[in-house]
Motif scaffolding. Structure first.
Motif, short mmCIF file in Angstrom:
data_model
loop_
_atom_site.label_atom_id
_atom_site.label_comp_id
_atom_site.label_asym_id
_atom_site.label_seq_id
_atom_site.Cartn_x
_atom_site.Cartn_y
_atom_site.Cartn_z
N ARG A 110 0.82 -1.21 0.00
CA ARG A 110 0.00 0.00 0.00
C ARG A 110 0.85 1.26 0.00
N THR A 111 2.17 1.10 -0.07
CA THR A 111 3.06 2.25 -0.23
C THR A 111 3.30 2.49 -1.71
N LEU A 112 3.83 3.65 -2.05
CA LEU A 112 4.07 3.99 -3.45
C LEU A 112 5.07 3.04 -4.08
N THR A 113 6.19 2.82 -3.42
CA THR A 113 7.21 1.92 -3.96
C THR A 113 6.75 0.48 -3.95
N GLU A 149 -5.52 9.20 -5.90
CA GLU A 149 -6.28 8.88 -7.10
C GLU A 149 -5.54 9.25 -8.37
N GLY A 150 -4.81 10.37 -8.34
CA GLY A 150 -4.07 10.79 -9.52
C GLY A 150 -3.05 9.75 -9.96
N PHE A 151 -2.46 9.05 -9.01
CA PHE A 151 -1.51 7.99 -9.34
C PHE A 151 -2.20 6.85 -10.08
N LEU A 152 -3.39 6.46 -9.63
CA LEU A 152 -4.14 5.40 -10.28
C LEU A 152 -4.59 5.83 -11.67
N LEU A 153 -4.98 7.09 -11.83
CA LEU A 153 -5.37 7.60 -13.14
C LEU A 153 -4.20 7.58 -14.10
N ALA A 154 -3.02 7.94 -13.62
CA ALA A 154 -1.83 7.91 -14.47
C ALA A 154 -1.52 6.49 -14.93
N ASN A 171 7.88 8.70 -9.89
CA ASN A 171 8.52 9.03 -8.61
C ASN A 171 9.07 10.45 -8.56
N SER A 172 9.23 11.08 -9.73
CA SER A 172 9.76 12.44 -9.77
C SER A 172 8.70 13.49 -9.54
N LYS A 173 7.45 13.08 -9.43
CA LYS A 173 6.35 14.03 -9.31
C LYS A 173 6.14 14.55 -7.89
N GLY A 174 6.93 14.08 -6.95
CA GLY A 174 6.83 14.59 -5.59
C GLY A 174 5.47 14.32 -4.97
N GLU A 175 4.82 15.38 -4.47
CA GLU A 175 3.56 15.23 -3.76
C GLU A 175 2.36 15.06 -4.69
N GLU A 176 2.58 15.21 -5.99
CA GLU A 176 1.45 15.15 -6.92
C GLU A 176 0.70 13.83 -6.83
N PHE A 177 1.41 12.73 -6.61
CA PHE A 177 0.79 11.42 -6.55
C PHE A 177 0.75 10.84 -5.14
N LEU A 178 1.02 11.65 -4.14
CA LEU A 178 1.04 11.16 -2.77
C LEU A 178 -0.24 11.54 -2.03
N ASN A 179 -0.67 10.64 -1.17
CA ASN A 179 -1.82 10.88 -0.29
C ASN A 179 -1.31 11.55 0.98
N LEU A 180 -1.63 12.82 1.13
CA LEU A 180 -1.12 13.57 2.28
C LEU A 180 -1.75 13.13 3.59
N LEU A 181 -2.82 12.35 3.52
CA LEU A 181 -3.45 11.84 4.74
C LEU A 181 -2.89 10.50 5.17
N TYR A 182 -1.91 9.99 4.42
CA TYR A 182 -1.41 8.63 4.67
C TYR A 182 -0.77 8.50 6.04
N ALA A 183 -1.11 7.40 6.70
CA ALA A 183 -0.47 7.00 7.96
C ALA A 183 -0.29 5.49 7.90
N GLY A 232 -7.27 20.85 -2.38
CA GLY A 232 -6.26 21.88 -2.20
C GLY A 232 -6.26 22.44 -0.78
N GLU A 233 -7.46 22.64 -0.23
CA GLU A 233 -7.56 23.12 1.14
C GLU A 233 -7.04 22.08 2.13
N ILE A 234 -7.33 20.80 1.86
CA ILE A 234 -6.83 19.73 2.73
C ILE A 234 -5.30 19.71 2.72
N GLN A 235 -4.71 19.90 1.54
CA GLN A 235 -3.26 19.92 1.44
C GLN A 235 -2.65 21.08 2.24
N LYS A 236 -3.30 22.24 2.17
CA LYS A 236 -2.81 23.40 2.94
C LYS A 236 -2.86 23.11 4.44
N ILE A 237 -3.97 22.49 4.88
CA ILE A 237 -4.11 22.18 6.30
C ILE A 237 -3.04 21.18 6.74
#
Length: 558
Positions: free
Chosen positions: A391-394, A454-459, A497-509, A546-551
Motif C-alpha cells: 500500500r506504499t508507493l514503492t 487517485e491521480g496515481f491510479l489515473l496515471a 517518482n519524480s512528481k513529488g507530492e502530486e501522486f502522494l496521499n497527504l493523509l497517509y499514515a 487543495g484546502e486539505i493539502q494546505k491544512i
C-alpha cells in the motif's frame, strides 16, 4: 504460456517534430509460433516474509526479416491552419494543427505584438481509440463546359469535423476547413494509430531530459523475492493440463504436497465456474484431481473476463457520456452495465483469499485458465489487503511489476482498444482497469492506508493504454526481451517518482493491519474521477483537496 502469431517489427528514427522529417526504417524482427505449455508456471506469496518464487516455461522462437517503410507514407497532410478545437467544459480554441509520426499538436494562433502561439493540444496518436467524421457547409458548383464536354460537379466551401475518442475516455472535436484536408487528417490519424509493430511506437523514440535508459528498470527486481517459502503462502498458476484422459503430473503433485509439509491445509481457488473448468478439460485443460492433491480443497469463484468484461466497460462509458438521462434512467443503465458487480466480485474473491491466509492460516493456490487475467487480479488485490508494504508507493509499483508485468498479463492485447473502438474486438479486456478501480475503492474506504492518491491510479490507467514509456509494452517478458524494451525505452517508474507530492496521499499514515473492505452495494461507488472526469468539471473537488493539502502542510510545519 500460450504463444501468439508472428508480428512484424520495424525500428525507425525521426528528425524534426512538427514537420515529421523521417528517415528510412531499419528492419528488425520478432515472431513467436503458437505453442503449448507442458507445465504450468507457479508464483508463491508468503504472508510472513512477503517473499516470492517463480517458475516459467520456455518456448521456441523464430526470426523473420521485414521490409522497410516510412512514416511519411502514412501522413497525407502535415499541417492545417484555422482549425477549431472543442473540448467538453472548455472554451473552443482556434489554431494550427500539425501531425507528426506519433503526435497530434494544435498551437493557438498568436495575438498581436508578436506574441507566440501556445500549445493547446499535445496528443499521443496511439491514444486515439476511434475517429468519426462529419461534413458541414456542403455546397456544390459546376465548372463550365469545355469542348462540348459535360460540366464537372465539385464541392465548394466545404469543411469537416473530426471527433477523436481517446483511450483515456476524453473526446475531442476538430473543425477543419476544407473537405480534402479533413479527410486527409482523419486518414493519417487512423493509419498512425493502428500501426501494429511494437518497435514503431513512440517509447522507442522518446528521450526525456535528465533520464537515462537504464533508470528505473532495476528498481523492482524479482530476484529479491526468490527466498525460501515460509509457512502460509499464496500461489498462482495456470490451469493444470489434465485433458479428457485425466493426465497427471508427478512434479506438480509433489510441489503442492511440499507446500503443505507439516500438516497444513490448502485451498485451490478456481476463478472459473465448475462448468467452464469441465469444458476446458475437453480442450486439454481442467482442474486438479482431488485424490492426487490430498490436503487441498477446491472451490469456484467465477470472475468474468474477456468480451463480457469489455462489453461491461463499453456500456458504462456510454451511460456516462449521455447527459440526457433522468436519474432513474441513469441508475438503470449503470446497473445494466454490471461494472460495479464486477468490482464487487473481484473484491469479495480477494477478501476470501486473504481470509484463508490471515484467519485460517492456510495456503492458497489461485488459478483460472492461462493465469494471466483474473488470477492476477485476485492475487494482486489480496496482497494489497494483506500487506501494508503493497500500500506504499514503492511497494505498489513492485506489486505491479511482479503480479502484472512480469507475470505475463498481455497488456498489448488487452489494452489495444478502449471503450470507443469501432473495430471488432478480439482480445481486449479492461482487467487491469478493474484492478485499479478496486484499489480506488480500497483507498476510498481506508483514506489513511494508501500512500498514493487517485491521480496515481489515473496515471497508471492512461499509461497502460498509451504511453511514451516502455513499462506496459508487449504481452510478456519474452516479447519485451526480443524487442529490447529495457535497452531502448524508458521506464515509467522514475517519471512517476519524480512528481513529488502530486501522486502522494497527504493523509497517509502507516497501517500495519489487514484492511477488510465492505462489498455491500452501498459501499461501492462509481469511480467518478475516471469515468466522469471528461464529462463534468471537478474543480470543486480539486479546491477541497487543495484546502486539505494546505491544512496538512500547516499541521506538519507546526
Amino acid at each position: 504460456m500460450l504463444g501468439r502469431n508472428a508480428e512484424n517489427l520495424c525500428h525507425i528514427t525521426v528528425s524534426g517534430l512538427l514537420n515529421a522529417v523521417l528517415t528510412h526504417l531499419h528492419p528488425s524482427y520478432l515472431s513467436a509460433p503458437p505453442t503449448g505449455s507442458a507445465g504450468r508456471p507457479f508464483l508463491f506469496y508468503s504472508q510472513v516474509h512477503r517473499t516470492f518464487w517463480s517458475k516459467t516455461d520456455t518456448f521456441a522462437v523464430w526470426a523473420q526479416p521485414l521490409p522497410t517503410m516510412e512514416f511519411a507514407e502514412l501522413i497525407k497532410t502535415t499541417k492545417v491552419d484555422h482549425v477549431v478545437l472543442s473540448r467538453p467544459g472548455l472554451p473552443s480554441v482556434k489554431g494550427t494543427l500539425c501531425i507528426t509520426s506519433h503526435h497530434l499538436l494544435l498551437s493557438s494562433q498568436p495575438g498581436g505584438n508578436e506574441e507566440q502561439g501556445q500549445i493547446e493540444l499535445w496528443l499521443l496518436i496511439r491514444n486515439v481509440d476511434a475517429i468519426e467524421k462529419s461534413v458541414q457547409n456542403l455546397s456544390w458548383y459546376q465548372s463550365a463546359r469545355t469542348n462540348g464536354s459535360p460540366p464537372e460537379t465539385r464541392l465548394a466551401n466545404a469543411s469537416g469535423t473530426i471527433t477523436l475518442k481517446c483511450k483515456d475516455l476524453k473526446i475531442l472535436q476538430l473543425e477543419i476547413p476544407g473537405m480534402e484536408e479533413c479527410l486527409n487528417i482523419a486518414s493519417s490519424i487512423e493509419a498512425l494509430s493502428s500501426v501494429e509493430s511494437v518497435m514503431m511506437t513512440y517509447p522507442f523514440f522518446y528521450r526525456p531530459q535528465n533520464m537515462k535508459l537504464e533508470d528505473g528498470w532495476g528498481l523492482h527486481r524479482l530476484e529479491e523475492f526468490y527466498q525460501q517459502i515460509a509457512a502460509d503462502v499464496m500461489l498462482r498458476s495456470s490451469q493444470p493440463l489434465v485433458g479428457p484422459n485425466r493426465k497427471r503430473c508427478q512434479k506438480d503433485e509433489l510441489l503442492l504436497h511440499a507446500v503443505l509439509a507439516g500438516g497444513d491445509r490448502g485451498f485451490v481457488l478456481e476463478t472459473r465456474s465448475a462448468q467452464a473448468a469441465k469444458q476446458a478439460r475437453m480442450l486439454g485443460g481442467g482442474t486438479e484431481h482431488r485424490s492426487a492433491y490430498p490436503g487441498w480443497k477446491r472451490f469456484h469463484r467465477p470472475l468474468e473476463r474477456g468480451r463480457p468484461l469489455q462489453e461491461s466497460f463499453i456500456k458504462l462509458v456510454e451511460a456516462c457520456n449521455d447527459p440526457s438521462h433522468s436519474m432513474d434512467r441513469w441508475l438503470s443503465k449503470l446497473e445494466a452495465s454490471k461494472w460495479l458487480y464486477h468490482v464487487k466480485e473481484a473484491l469479495s474473491t480477494a477478501c476470501l483469499v486473504a481470509q484463508c491466509m490471515d484467519r485460517e492460516e492456510a495456503c492458497v493456490l489461485v488459478h483460472g485458465a492461462e493465469g494471466t487475467d483474473t488470477t492476477l487480479l485476485v492475487t494482486a488485490l489480496a496482497q494489497v489487503i494483506l500487506d501494508p508494504n503493497c500500500r506504499t508507493l514503492t511497494g505498489f509499483q513492485g506489486l505491479l511489476e511482479r503480479e502484472w508485468i512480469q507475470a505475463g498479463h498481455p497488456f498489448c492485447l488487452r489494452c489495444a482498444h478502449s471503450a470507443y473502438s469501432h473495430v471488432r474486438l478480439k482480445h481486449e479486456a479492461p482487467t487491469f482497469l478493474l484492478f485499479l478501480d478496486c484499489v480506488w475503492q480500497l483507498g476510498r474506504q481506508f483514506p489513511l492506508s494508501l500512500e498514493f492518491n487517485e491521480g496515481f491510479l489515473l496515471a497508471l490507467f492512461e499509461h497502460s493504454y498509451a504511453s511514451p514509456y516502455g513499462t506496459f509494452l508487449c504481452n510478456n517478458e519474452k516479447e519485451r526481451k526480443l524487442c529490447e524494451v529495457k535497452e531502448k525505452t524508458h521506464s515509467l517508474w522514475p517519471w512517476l517518482n519524480s512528481k513529488g507530492e502530486e501522486f502522494l496521499n497527504l493523509l497517509y499514515a502507516h497501517n500495519p493491519l489487514v484492511i477488510w473492505p465492505s462489498v455491500e452495494p452501498q459501499s461501492l461507488l462509481l469511480w467518478q474521477g475516471l469515468f466522469l472526469r471528461w464529462v463534468r468539471s471537478s474543480h470543486h473537488l480539486d479546491d477541497a483537496w487543495g484546502e486539505i493539502q494546505k491544512i496538512m502542510k500547516s499541521t506538519q510545519e507546526d
